[in-house]
Design a protein around this motif. Structure first.
Motif, PDB file in Angstrom:
ATOM      1  N   ASP A 194      11.186  -9.495  26.193  1.00 33.93           N
ATOM      2  CA  ASP A 194      12.453  -9.145  25.461  1.00 33.93           C
ATOM      3  C   ASP A 194      13.242  -7.934  26.184  1.00 33.93           C
ATOM      4  OD1 ASP A 194      11.146  -6.967  24.684  1.00 33.93           O
ATOM      5  OD2 ASP A 194      11.094  -7.382  22.430  1.00 33.93           O
ATOM      6  N   ASP A 195      12.706  -7.669  27.417  1.00 37.08           N
ATOM      7  CA  ASP A 195      13.366  -6.372  27.962  1.00 37.08           C
ATOM      8  C   ASP A 195      13.699  -6.460  29.482  1.00 37.08           C
ATOM      9  OD1 ASP A 195      10.775  -6.511  28.818  1.00 37.08           O
ATOM     10  OD2 ASP A 195      10.425  -4.498  28.131  1.00 37.08           O
ATOM     11  N   ILE A 196      13.874  -7.834  29.998  1.00 35.92           N
ATOM     12  CA  ILE A 196      14.011  -8.122  31.407  1.00 35.92           C
ATOM     13  C   ILE A 196      15.127  -9.190  31.619  1.00 35.92           C
ATOM     14  CG2 ILE A 196      12.161  -9.643  31.539  1.00 35.92           C
ATOM     15  CD1 ILE A 196      11.488  -8.402  34.237  1.00 35.92           C
ATOM     16  N   LEU A 197      15.911  -8.764  32.695  1.00 36.13           N
ATOM     17  CA  LEU A 197      16.767  -9.924  33.110  1.00 36.13           C
ATOM     18  C   LEU A 197      16.512 -10.715  34.137  1.00 36.13           C
ATOM     19  CD1 LEU A 197      19.916 -11.051  33.352  1.00 36.13           C
ATOM     20  CD2 LEU A 197      20.264  -9.003  35.059  1.00 36.13           C
ATOM     21  N   GLY A 198      16.514 -12.017  34.205  1.00 38.89           N
ATOM     22  CA  GLY A 198      16.217 -12.831  35.252  1.00 38.89           C
ATOM     23  C   GLY A 198      17.454 -13.234  36.152  1.00 38.89           C
ATOM     24  N   GLY A 212      22.852  -9.041  46.166  1.00 36.11           N
ATOM     25  CA  GLY A 212      22.955  -9.595  45.077  1.00 36.11           C
ATOM     26  C   GLY A 212      22.080  -9.065  44.085  1.00 36.11           C
ATOM     27  N   ILE A 213      20.981  -8.384  44.302  1.00 39.31           N
ATOM     28  CA  ILE A 213      20.112  -7.586  43.482  1.00 39.31           C
ATOM     29  C   ILE A 213      20.820  -6.459  43.055  1.00 39.31           C
ATOM     30  CG2 ILE A 213      18.247  -6.029  43.707  1.00 39.31           C
ATOM     31  CD1 ILE A 213      16.798  -7.880  45.628  1.00 39.31           C
ATOM     32  N   LEU A 214      21.879  -5.822  43.531  1.00 42.56           N
ATOM     33  CA  LEU A 214      22.742  -4.761  42.893  1.00 42.56           C
ATOM     34  C   LEU A 214      23.650  -5.153  42.185  1.00 42.56           C
ATOM     35  CD1 LEU A 214      24.045  -1.866  42.897  1.00 42.56           C
ATOM     36  CD2 LEU A 214      25.153  -2.461  44.886  1.00 42.56           C
ATOM     37  N   ALA A 215      24.117  -6.394  42.392  1.00 39.67           N
ATOM     38  CA  ALA A 215      25.120  -7.137  41.346  1.00 39.67           C
ATOM     39  C   ALA A 215      24.391  -7.406  40.245  1.00 39.67           C
ATOM     40  CB  ALA A 215      25.701  -8.501  42.003  1.00 39.67           C
ATOM     41  N   GLY A 216      22.974  -8.011  40.260  1.00 42.47           N
ATOM     42  CA  GLY A 216      22.358  -8.176  38.960  1.00 42.47           C
ATOM     43  C   GLY A 216      21.970  -6.717  38.130  1.00 42.47           C
ATOM     44  N   LEU A 217      21.748  -5.782  39.066  1.00 42.81           N
ATOM     45  CA  LEU A 217      21.135  -4.261  38.336  1.00 42.81           C
ATOM     46  C   LEU A 217      22.670  -3.773  37.552  1.00 42.81           C
ATOM     47  CD1 LEU A 217      19.007  -2.726  40.797  1.00 42.81           C
ATOM     48  CD2 LEU A 217      18.390  -3.931  39.076  1.00 42.81           C
ATOM     49  N   ASP A 218      23.764  -3.995  38.230  1.00 42.53           N
ATOM     50  CA  ASP A 218      24.986  -3.317  37.610  1.00 42.53           C
ATOM     51  C   ASP A 218      25.459  -4.230  36.441  1.00 42.53           C
ATOM     52  OD1 ASP A 218      25.631  -1.401  39.575  1.00 42.53           O
ATOM     53  OD2 ASP A 218      26.546  -2.533  40.906  1.00 42.53           O
ATOM     54  N   TRP A 219      25.160  -5.603  36.562  1.00 46.34           N
ATOM     55  CA  TRP A 219      25.553  -6.215  35.401  1.00 46.34           C
ATOM     56  C   TRP A 219      24.719  -5.995  34.126  1.00 46.34           C
ATOM     57  CZ3 TRP A 219      23.374  -9.774  32.017  1.00 46.34           C
ATOM     58  CH2 TRP A 219      24.121 -10.551  31.095  1.00 46.34           C
ATOM     59  N   ALA A 220      23.464  -5.611  34.512  1.00 42.58           N
ATOM     60  CA  ALA A 220      22.501  -5.330  33.422  1.00 42.58           C
ATOM     61  C   ALA A 220      22.894  -4.215  32.809  1.00 42.58           C
ATOM     62  CB  ALA A 220      21.024  -5.325  34.052  1.00 42.58           C
ATOM     63  N   ALA A 221      23.194  -3.136  33.554  1.00 48.53           N
ATOM     64  CA  ALA A 221      23.627  -1.691  33.082  1.00 48.53           C
ATOM     65  C   ALA A 221      24.797  -1.817  32.209  1.00 48.53           C
ATOM     66  CB  ALA A 221      23.967  -0.861  34.262  1.00 48.53           C
ATOM     67  N   ALA A 222      26.058  -2.888  32.730  1.00 47.15           N
ATOM     68  CA  ALA A 222      27.135  -2.888  31.966  1.00 47.15           C
ATOM     69  C   ALA A 222      27.120  -3.773  30.616  1.00 47.15           C
ATOM     70  CB  ALA A 222      28.176  -3.310  32.897  1.00 47.15           C
ATOM     71  N   ARG A 229      23.913  -5.525  29.524  1.00 43.07           N
ATOM     72  CA  ARG A 229      22.794  -5.495  28.795  1.00 43.07           C
ATOM     73  C   ARG A 229      21.758  -4.312  28.916  1.00 43.07           C
ATOM     74  NH1 ARG A 229      20.646 -10.611  26.731  1.00 43.07           N
ATOM     75  NH2 ARG A 229      19.060  -8.955  25.753  1.00 43.07           N
ATOM     76  N   PRO A 230      22.378  -3.207  28.398  1.00 43.56           N
ATOM     77  CA  PRO A 230      21.482  -1.694  28.618  1.00 43.56           C
ATOM     78  C   PRO A 230      20.320  -2.015  28.051  1.00 43.56           C
ATOM     79  CG  PRO A 230      23.634  -1.834  27.032  1.00 43.56           C
ATOM     80  CD  PRO A 230      23.594  -3.057  27.754  1.00 43.56           C
ATOM     81  N   ASP A 231      20.115  -2.715  26.975  1.00 42.66           N
ATOM     82  CA  ASP A 231      18.720  -3.098  26.386  1.00 42.66           C
ATOM     83  C   ASP A 231      17.570  -3.711  27.364  1.00 42.66           C
ATOM     84  OD1 ASP A 231      20.166  -5.508  26.384  1.00 42.66           O
ATOM     85  OD2 ASP A 231      18.754  -6.342  25.007  1.00 42.66           O
ATOM     86  N   LEU A 232      18.082  -4.123  28.617  1.00 46.50           N
ATOM     87  CA  LEU A 232      17.312  -4.420  29.464  1.00 46.50           C
ATOM     88  C   LEU A 232      17.004  -3.776  30.780  1.00 46.50           C
ATOM     89  CD1 LEU A 232      18.625  -8.223  29.700  1.00 46.50           C
ATOM     90  CD2 LEU A 232      16.717  -7.279  28.272  1.00 46.50           C
ATOM     91  N   PRO A 233      16.091  -2.725  30.899  1.00 46.16           N
ATOM     92  CA  PRO A 233      15.643  -1.893  31.613  1.00 46.16           C
ATOM     93  C   PRO A 233      15.170  -2.502  33.180  1.00 46.16           C
ATOM     94  CG  PRO A 233      13.898  -1.830  30.444  1.00 46.16           C
ATOM     95  CD  PRO A 233      14.718  -2.932  29.890  1.00 46.16           C
ATOM     96  N   ASP A 234      14.916  -3.713  33.210  1.00 46.44           N
ATOM     97  CA  ASP A 234      14.077  -4.238  34.429  1.00 46.44           C
ATOM     98  C   ASP A 234      14.903  -5.505  34.740  1.00 46.44           C
ATOM     99  OD1 ASP A 234      12.204  -2.285  35.247  1.00 46.44           O
ATOM    100  OD2 ASP A 234      10.918  -3.053  33.469  1.00 46.44           O
ATOM    101  N   MET A 235      14.700  -5.992  35.929  1.00 47.82           N
ATOM    102  CA  MET A 235      15.576  -7.219  36.314  1.00 47.82           C
ATOM    103  C   MET A 235      14.397  -7.970  37.450  1.00 47.82           C
ATOM    104  SD  MET A 235      18.792  -8.107  38.566  1.00 47.82           S
ATOM    105  CE  MET A 235      18.060  -7.656  40.255  1.00 47.82           C
ATOM    106  N   VAL A 236      14.103  -9.270  37.224  1.00 43.61           N
ATOM    107  CA  VAL A 236      13.104  -9.914  38.359  1.00 43.61           C
ATOM    108  C   VAL A 236      14.218 -10.719  39.251  1.00 43.61           C
ATOM    109  CG1 VAL A 236      12.621 -11.686  36.565  1.00 43.61           C
ATOM    110  CG2 VAL A 236      11.137 -11.293  38.608  1.00 43.61           C
ATOM    111  N   SER A 237      14.158 -10.947  40.338  1.00 42.96           N
ATOM    112  CA  SER A 237      14.996 -11.686  41.219  1.00 42.96           C
ATOM    113  C   SER A 237      14.105 -12.860  41.772  1.00 42.96           C
ATOM    114  CB  SER A 237      15.593 -10.875  42.334  1.00 42.96           C
ATOM    115  OG  SER A 237      14.996 -10.242  43.192  1.00 42.96           O
ATOM    116  N   VAL A 238      14.677 -13.895  41.770  1.00 46.81           N
ATOM    117  CA  VAL A 238      14.288 -14.997  42.735  1.00 46.81           C
ATOM    118  C   VAL A 238      15.089 -15.899  43.508  1.00 46.81           C
ATOM    119  CG1 VAL A 238      12.152 -15.369  40.796  1.00 46.81           C
ATOM    120  CG2 VAL A 238      14.384 -16.587  40.754  1.00 46.81           C
TER     121      VAL A 238
END
Length: 209
Positions: A3-7, A80-90, A92-101
Motif C-alpha cells: 500500500d506504499d509504492i507506485l508502479g 521517465g523515472i524522475l517523472a514518476g517520482l515527481d508525480w508521486a510527490a505531488a 500520492r505523497p503517501d507513496l514513499p517508493d516507486m518501482v519502474s519496469v
C-alpha cells in the motif's frame, strides 16, 4: 498488495529497432504488450502510472496517468523515472517508493517488489535493481521518492546512465534465474516480439479436455 509504492511503466522509448511507434502497444498473444506488463505489476503496487511522451490519448483506454518527461531532449529512462517520482510527490505523497519496469518486458516476475525491497534492506542502501543471467537491468528498479531532487540535478547536469547515477548513493541487486524464461526479457525488435509470443505459448497451461 503493497500500500506504499507506485508502479511506473516506462513507455517513452522511440522504438527505433521495432520500426517506430509504441512498443507497449504492439500485439502479443492478441493483446497489447502493455496489458501483459500491467497484469504482472498491478498486484504488487498501490497505484500505476505510465511514462510516455507525445499524445497521451493513445493510452486513454487504460485510464492511467500518463507522465511525460519533465526534462528536455528525451534523455532516456532516467527522465521517465524522475517523472514518476515527481508525480508521486505531488499526487500520492503517501507513496514513499516507486518501482519502474519497461513497457516491453511482458514477463515481469510476481515477486519483483518484494525481492527488490528485501535486497535493498539487506544491503542498507536506498535503491535496488533487478538482475538475471549475470546481467543487471537498471530500468527495473526500486526508487525512493526522496531522491528526486538529486536525480533532477544529475539529469540537468548531463547524466544519462542509470547505473552510474545509482552508484553515487548505493544500489543493491536482486537476482532472478533466467530459465525457463528470463523474467526481464525485452521485446525490442520484431524478432524478439515473435520470441515473446513463442515463450508465452510455451508457458501457457494446456487446454482442459
Amino acid at each position: 498488495m503493497p500500500d506504499d509504492i507506485l508502479g511506473l511503466v516506462l513507455a517513452g522509448g522511440l522504438a527505433r529497432r521495432m520500426g517506430g511507434g509504441d512498443k507497449p502497444l504492439r500485439a502479443l498473444a492478441g493483446r497489447p504488450m502493455l496489458d501483459h506488463v500491467l497484469d504482472r505489476l498491478r498486484p504488487q503496487v498501490a497505484a500505476l502510472a505510465l511514462n510516455a511522451n507525445g499524445d497521451a490519448t493513445r493510452f486513454a483506454a487504460w485510464g492511467l496517468p500518463v507522465l511525460p518527461d519533465g526534462v528536455p531532449d528525451h534523455p532516456g529512462p532516467l527522465a521517465g523515472i524522475l517523472a514518476g517520482l515527481d508525480w508521486a510527490a505531488a499526487h500520492r505523497p503517501d507513496l514513499p517508493d516507486m518501482v519502474s519496469v519497461p513497457g516491453d518486458s511482458p514477463f515481469i516476475p510476481a515477486d519483483l517488489v518484494a525481492r527488490l525491497r528485501a535486497a535493498r534492506e539487506a544491503a542498507g542502501v536506498p535503491m535496488a535493481c533487478a538482475a538475471s543471467g549475470g546481467w543487471t537491468h537498471p530500468p527495473v528498479g526500486l526508487w525512493p521518492v526522496a531522491l528526486r531532487h538529486e536525480l533532477r540535478a544529475a539529469l540537468l547536469g548531463g547524466e544519462r546512465k542509470i547505473d552510474r547515477w545509482t552508484a553515487r548513493f548505493g544500489c543493491a541487486s536482486a537476482e532472478w534465474p533466467d530459465h525457463p524464461i528470463d523474467p526481464f526479457f525485452n521485446a525490442n525488435t520484431p524478432q524478439e516480439l515473435a520470441e515473446a509470443q513463442r515463450l508465452l505459448h510455451a508457458a501457457a497451461p494446456p487446454p482442459i479436455a
